[in-house]
Design a protein around this motif. Structure first.
Motif, PDB file in Angstrom:
ATOM      1  N   ASP A  13       0.828  -1.221   0.000  1.00 15.30           N
ATOM      2  CA  ASP A  13       0.000   0.000   0.000  1.00 15.30           C
ATOM      3  C   ASP A  13       0.855   1.261   0.000  1.00 15.30           C
ATOM      4  OD1 ASP A  13       0.963  -0.091   2.611  1.00 15.30           O
ATOM      5  OD2 ASP A  13      -0.914   0.633   3.493  1.00 15.30           O
ATOM      6  N   LYS A  14       2.068   1.142  -0.527  1.00 19.81           N
ATOM      7  CA  LYS A  14       3.003   2.275  -0.503  1.00 19.81           C
ATOM      8  C   LYS A  14       3.432   2.670  -1.911  1.00 19.81           C
ATOM      9  CE  LYS A  14       4.015   1.607   4.112  1.00 19.81           C
ATOM     10  NZ  LYS A  14       3.026   0.593   4.389  1.00 19.81           N
ATOM     11  N   ALA A  15       3.490   3.959  -2.140  1.00 20.92           N
ATOM     12  CA  ALA A  15       4.016   4.465  -3.413  1.00 20.92           C
ATOM     13  C   ALA A  15       5.449   3.978  -3.575  1.00 20.92           C
ATOM     14  CB  ALA A  15       3.973   5.988  -3.438  1.00 20.92           C
ATOM     15  N   GLY A  16       5.768   3.448  -4.749  1.00 22.92           N
ATOM     16  CA  GLY A  16       7.113   2.944  -4.992  1.00 22.92           C
ATOM     17  C   GLY A  16       7.390   1.610  -4.332  1.00 22.92           C
ATOM     18  N   SER A  17       6.396   1.052  -3.664  1.00 24.06           N
ATOM     19  CA  SER A  17       6.476  -0.269  -3.017  1.00 24.06           C
ATOM     20  C   SER A  17       7.399  -0.327  -1.805  1.00 24.06           C
ATOM     21  CB  SER A  17       6.893  -1.353  -4.030  1.00 24.06           C
ATOM     22  OG  SER A  17       5.956  -1.437  -5.069  1.00 24.06           O
ATOM     23  N   TYR A  18       7.601   0.802  -1.109  1.00 16.74           N
ATOM     24  CA  TYR A  18       8.376   0.735   0.127  1.00 16.74           C
ATOM     25  C   TYR A  18       7.947   1.833   1.084  1.00 16.74           C
ATOM     26  CZ  TYR A  18      11.309   4.784  -1.005  1.00 16.74           C
ATOM     27  OH  TYR A  18      11.761   6.055  -1.282  1.00 16.74           O
ATOM     28  N   GLY A  19       8.199   1.567   2.369  1.00 14.59           N
ATOM     29  CA  GLY A  19       7.966   2.562   3.403  1.00 14.59           C
ATOM     30  C   GLY A  19       9.270   2.836   4.117  1.00 14.59           C
ATOM     31  N   ILE A  20       9.755   4.062   4.034  1.00 21.80           N
ATOM     32  CA  ILE A  20      11.031   4.416   4.666  1.00 21.80           C
ATOM     33  C   ILE A  20      10.935   4.312   6.184  1.00 21.80           C
ATOM     34  CG2 ILE A  20      10.601   6.921   4.790  1.00 21.80           C
ATOM     35  CD1 ILE A  20      13.600   7.299   4.000  1.00 21.80           C
ATOM     36  N   GLN A  21       9.738   4.539   6.730  1.00 23.78           N
ATOM     37  CA  GLN A  21       9.549   4.520   8.171  1.00 23.78           C
ATOM     38  C   GLN A  21       9.393   3.107   8.712  1.00 23.78           C
ATOM     39  OE1 GLN A  21       7.352   5.318   5.920  1.00 23.78           O
ATOM     40  NE2 GLN A  21       5.494   4.204   6.391  1.00 23.78           N
ATOM     41  N   GLY A  22       9.327   2.116   7.820  1.00 18.73           N
ATOM     42  CA  GLY A  22       9.153   0.730   8.233  1.00 18.73           C
ATOM     43  C   GLY A  22      10.349  -0.119   7.842  1.00 18.73           C
ATOM     44  N   LEU A  23      10.053  -1.363   7.505  1.00 20.71           N
ATOM     45  CA  LEU A  23      11.112  -2.310   7.143  1.00 20.71           C
ATOM     46  C   LEU A  23      11.871  -1.880   5.892  1.00 20.71           C
ATOM     47  CD1 LEU A  23       9.044  -5.569   7.739  1.00 20.71           C
ATOM     48  CD2 LEU A  23      10.773  -4.572   9.263  1.00 20.71           C
ATOM     49  N   GLY A  24      11.205  -1.169   4.979  1.00 18.08           N
ATOM     50  CA  GLY A  24      11.847  -0.714   3.753  1.00 18.08           C
ATOM     51  C   GLY A  24      12.942   0.304   3.979  1.00 18.08           C
ATOM     52  N   GLY A  25      12.987   0.877   5.161  1.00 18.57           N
ATOM     53  CA  GLY A  25      14.020   1.863   5.480  1.00 18.57           C
ATOM     54  C   GLY A  25      15.431   1.304   5.399  1.00 18.57           C
TER      55      GLY A  25
END
Length: 188
Positions: free
Chosen positions: A147-159
């Motif tokens: 559910d994230k633009a670009g398929s990652y969340g910087i504030q989560g695991l994608g950081g």
């Protein structure tokens, strides 16, 4: 004054609470597909946030400050929105691997009492480290990118994929707080 956040995003709710103590959440049902991307990402996200804010303005009866935002990821002038499925998420993350991309957030604030409207955008450069197929697959299996633009969340695991950023961190999360703070000062 009554404040309204035109978004159901938990990230935006949490960030807005740092600037505004009391506000109402009214998610906008604006049709984002009605906005065509014509090549300028900044204009595109501004138009999306404006559409969301105007949609809410039409519903309101009492004077309010409406806050709307939209965030997209851009790589080589192509917009990466939320992934359609896991394969789409994999393709996006693979395309970001080892590269610098841009995160744009459009933000629109409307004061319905005096009809003042301010719409702007913020752009942040984000550099990813090189990602292995296994890292991407493991991340997709967490469901976080879906559910994230670009398929990652910087504030989560994608950081953990982020090697460096140049610009506003909160913009990458989805609500550029410094820009919003300055707009709120001007909107009265």
């Amino acid at each position: 004054m009554n404040y309204i956040l035109a978004s159901a995003s938990d990230r935006r709710k949490e960030l807005l609470s740092r600037l505004v103590k009391e506000y109402e959440v009214i998610p906008s049902s604006f049709d984002e597909d009605s906005v065509s991307f014509t090549g300028d990402v900044g204009d595109y996200v501004k138009e999306l946030s404006l559409g969301k804010a105007e949609y809410i303005r039409k519903m309101l009866k009492k004077p309010s400050i409406i806050i709307a935002a939209d965030t997209v990821v851009s790589l080589e002038y192509k917009v990466l929105g939320k992934p359609k499925d896991e394969g789409d998420a994999f393709r996006m993350l693979q395309s970001l691997s080892g590269k610098t991309h841009q995160v744009y957030s459009g933000i629109t604030v409307i004061n319905t009492e005096n009809d003042k409207l301010i719409s702007d955008y913020v752009c942040t450069d984000v550099t990813f480290s090189i990602l292995s197929k296994e890292e991407i697959d493991e991340y997709i299996n967490t469901r976080e990118p879906m559910d994230k633009a670009g398929s990652y969340g910087i504030q989560g695991l994608g950081g953990v994929f982020v090697e460096k950023i140049n610009g506003c961190y909160y913009n990458v999360v989805g609500l550029p707080l410094n820009k919003l703070k300055n707009i709120l000062r001007e909107i009265y």
